[in-house]
Design a protein around this motif. Structure first.
Motif, PDB file in Angstrom:
ATOM      1  N   UNK A 114     -47.506  28.413 -56.094  1.00 47.40           N
ATOM      2  CA  UNK A 114     -48.528  27.411 -56.382  1.00 47.40           C
ATOM      3  C   UNK A 114     -49.916  28.026 -56.252  1.00 47.40           C
ATOM      4  N   UNK A 115     -50.780  27.725 -57.195  1.00 51.68           N
ATOM      5  CA  UNK A 115     -52.140  28.239 -57.181  1.00 51.68           C
ATOM      6  C   UNK A 115     -53.006  27.305 -56.332  1.00 51.68           C
ATOM      7  N   UNK A 116     -53.575  27.844 -55.265  1.00 54.18           N
ATOM      8  CA  UNK A 116     -54.281  27.016 -54.290  1.00 54.18           C
ATOM      9  C   UNK A 116     -55.778  27.280 -54.255  1.00 54.18           C
ATOM     10  N   UNK A 117     -56.312  27.898 -55.279  1.00 52.21           N
ATOM     11  CA  UNK A 117     -57.760  28.017 -55.363  1.00 52.21           C
ATOM     12  C   UNK A 117     -58.330  26.669 -55.795  1.00 52.21           C
ATOM     13  N   UNK A 158     -52.371  10.435 -54.513  1.00 48.88           N
ATOM     14  CA  UNK A 158     -52.168  11.873 -54.642  1.00 48.88           C
ATOM     15  C   UNK A 158     -51.801  12.471 -53.294  1.00 48.88           C
ATOM     16  N   UNK A 159     -50.982  13.506 -53.343  1.00 48.42           N
ATOM     17  CA  UNK A 159     -50.617  14.289 -52.155  1.00 48.42           C
ATOM     18  C   UNK A 159     -51.048  15.714 -52.449  1.00 48.42           C
ATOM     19  N   UNK A 160     -52.068  16.195 -51.710  1.00 47.54           N
ATOM     20  CA  UNK A 160     -52.723  17.448 -52.066  1.00 47.54           C
ATOM     21  C   UNK A 160     -52.789  18.407 -50.886  1.00 47.54           C
ATOM     22  N   UNK A 161     -52.852  19.700 -51.184  1.00 47.78           N
ATOM     23  CA  UNK A 161     -52.987  20.688 -50.110  1.00 47.78           C
ATOM     24  C   UNK A 161     -54.417  20.753 -49.589  1.00 47.78           C
ATOM     25  N   UNK A 162     -54.561  21.214 -48.361  1.00 46.90           N
ATOM     26  CA  UNK A 162     -55.887  21.482 -47.799  1.00 46.90           C
ATOM     27  C   UNK A 162     -56.315  22.864 -48.293  1.00 46.90           C
ATOM     28  N   UNK A 220     -46.629   8.260 -55.454  1.00 51.24           N
ATOM     29  CA  UNK A 220     -47.275   9.397 -54.817  1.00 51.24           C
ATOM     30  C   UNK A 220     -46.966  10.672 -55.609  1.00 51.24           C
ATOM     31  N   UNK A 221     -47.990  11.248 -56.224  1.00 48.87           N
ATOM     32  CA  UNK A 221     -47.810  12.470 -57.019  1.00 48.87           C
ATOM     33  C   UNK A 221     -48.322  13.667 -56.229  1.00 48.87           C
ATOM     34  N   UNK A 222     -47.495  14.704 -56.157  1.00 54.41           N
ATOM     35  CA  UNK A 222     -47.879  15.964 -55.517  1.00 54.41           C
ATOM     36  C   UNK A 222     -47.992  17.037 -56.606  1.00 54.41           C
ATOM     37  N   UNK A 223     -49.200  17.248 -57.162  1.00 54.88           N
ATOM     38  CA  UNK A 223     -49.343  18.165 -58.291  1.00 54.88           C
ATOM     39  C   UNK A 223     -49.782  19.568 -57.863  1.00 54.88           C
ATOM     40  N   UNK A 224     -49.324  20.539 -58.618  1.00 55.18           N
ATOM     41  CA  UNK A 224     -49.766  21.921 -58.450  1.00 55.18           C
ATOM     42  C   UNK A 224     -49.830  22.587 -59.816  1.00 55.18           C
ATOM     43  N   UNK A 225     -50.811  23.429 -60.038  1.00 52.84           N
ATOM     44  CA  UNK A 225     -50.694  24.452 -61.078  1.00 52.84           C
ATOM     45  C   UNK A 225     -49.896  25.588 -60.464  1.00 52.84           C
ATOM     46  N   UNK A 226     -48.862  26.038 -61.170  1.00 50.65           N
ATOM     47  CA  UNK A 226     -47.949  27.034 -60.601  1.00 50.65           C
ATOM     48  C   UNK A 226     -47.687  28.144 -61.602  1.00 50.65           C
ATOM     49  N   UNK A 285     -43.293  12.136 -56.281  1.00 46.90           N
ATOM     50  CA  UNK A 285     -42.856  13.135 -57.246  1.00 46.90           C
ATOM     51  C   UNK A 285     -43.546  14.465 -56.975  1.00 46.90           C
ATOM     52  N   UNK A 286     -42.797  15.542 -57.074  1.00 47.35           N
ATOM     53  CA  UNK A 286     -43.358  16.892 -57.054  1.00 47.35           C
ATOM     54  C   UNK A 286     -43.598  17.291 -58.497  1.00 47.35           C
ATOM     55  N   UNK A 287     -44.867  17.549 -58.849  1.00 44.60           N
ATOM     56  CA  UNK A 287     -45.224  17.800 -60.244  1.00 44.60           C
ATOM     57  C   UNK A 287     -45.895  19.157 -60.353  1.00 44.60           C
ATOM     58  N   UNK A 288     -45.057  20.187 -60.512  1.00 43.27           N
ATOM     59  CA  UNK A 288     -45.574  21.545 -60.672  1.00 43.27           C
ATOM     60  C   UNK A 288     -45.767  21.819 -62.154  1.00 43.27           C
ATOM     61  N   UNK A 289     -46.944  22.320 -62.478  1.00 44.66           N
ATOM     62  CA  UNK A 289     -47.345  22.502 -63.868  1.00 44.66           C
ATOM     63  C   UNK A 289     -47.466  23.996 -64.130  1.00 44.66           C
ATOM     64  N   UNK A 290     -46.487  24.548 -64.829  1.00 52.77           N
ATOM     65  CA  UNK A 290     -46.495  25.976 -65.168  1.00 52.77           C
ATOM     66  C   UNK A 290     -46.707  26.098 -66.670  1.00 52.77           C
ATOM     67  N   UNK A 291     -47.868  26.581 -67.072  1.00 57.57           N
ATOM     68  CA  UNK A 291     -48.195  26.650 -68.486  1.00 57.57           C
ATOM     69  C   UNK A 291     -47.303  27.623 -69.246  1.00 57.57           C
ATOM     70  N   UNK A 292     -46.644  28.509 -68.525  1.00 60.22           N
ATOM     71  CA  UNK A 292     -45.773  29.474 -69.180  1.00 60.22           C
ATOM     72  C   UNK A 292     -44.306  29.101 -69.154  1.00 60.22           C
TER      73      UNK A 292
END
Length: 292
Positions: free
Chosen positions: A187-190, A213-217, A172-178, A139-146
């Protein structure tokens, strides 16, 4: 098997696809070294066809299938992550025998759409994955608070995690704060944003027993991965710049205990020099090393 043959089967004998899934030779999810190299090809179903500066790089299905077949034929490649259309083609081509097959589940958040963060589950369901003998769902799980659409995505992702676990399949979850900027998602990558996304994703579903989890480097990756005990696969993304820098960052990241391998698509399928086999072989060596 070429594209014309695939089309002929789809037109005249569509039932062959179901039979082929049932007959497919399977393998354990993990080999002896406990690592995975998965080739990803689920971008097109979300309308994301670009690689580096070429916005239509993945537009040709024939070309993409040839690149995928080359990648999957290389020793040490464990499997593929994609949507039903591509996995069915690869199955008919015989490219999925003794390979891990992960189905991409939510492709409704089309690139650039006003509803992009309401990422509906429009492909595989947990039951379909189990019935066809696939090894897990992503799953692609982008989390946009707005964006209110995030709530529906979180709820659907939780249901998918619960459903997959109930069937004994990897979730397999691919999460991002976006965020949305000028009509586009980013996607916020800090490190701290990735840490937050990990904690949110880890709590989804009635059990975490089968969650990966599937995460960015990203920077400070050891600190980032201290946020979880879940097995983690690193994603390749759409690399810019010198591939040697990308390979070096993967190699360093693979030494972190939580990291169990790579899920890479465009970086391997569309390398700058066009040599898919060579790019894949480098990733195999980084992932499996002397255990091959």
């Amino acid at each position: 098997m070429d594209a014309a043959q695939l089309t002929e089967i789809r037109a005249r004998e569509p039932e062959r696809i179901g039979r082929a899934w049932q007959k497919r030779a399977r393998r354990p999810l993990l080999g002896d070294d406990g690592r995975l190299l998965i080739v990803a090809a689920d971008h097109p179903a979300r309308g994301a066809l670009g690689v580096r500066g070429d916005t239509r790089a993945m537009a040709s299905r024939t070309d993409l299938l040839e690149r995928l077949a080359t990648a999957l034929s290389r020793p040490g490649v464990d499997g593929v992550l994609s949507t039903p259309d591509l996995l069915d083609d690869l199955l008919l081509m015989g490219a999925l025998e003794d390979k891990v097959a992960i189905g991409s589940m939510n492709r409704g958040g089309l690139q650039g759409a006003a509803f992009e963060f309401d990422d509906r589950f429009t492909a595989y369901t947990p039951q379909a994955l189990a019935e066809q003998g696939l090894d897990g769902g992503k799953t692609l799980t982008r989390i946009c608070l707005g964006d209110p659409g995030t709530a529906a995505t979180l709820e659907a992702t939780a249901a998918a995690v619960t459903g997959l676990a109930g069937l004994g399949l990897m979730a397999m979850i691919e999460p991002f704060l976006s965020v949305r900027e000028a009509g586009r998602s980013r996607n916020l990558l800090d490190p701290d944003s990735v840490i937050t996304s990990i904690h949110i994703a880890s709590g989804l579903g009635a059990t975490s027993a089968y969650t990966w989890l599937k995460l960015p480097v990203v920077d400070e990756l050891e600190r980032v991965l201290d946020a979880t005990t879940m097995p983690t696969l690193l994603l390749g993304g759409d690399p810019q710049g010198d591939p040697r820098d990308t390979y070096a960052s993967w190699g360093a990241a693979l030494r972190i205990p939580q990291v169990r391998g790579l899920v890479v698509g465009r970086a391997l399928l569309y390398p700058p020099d066009g040599d898919v086999a060579a790019a894949v072989d480098i990733a195999v060596d980084l992932t499996h090393g002397s255990s091959r």
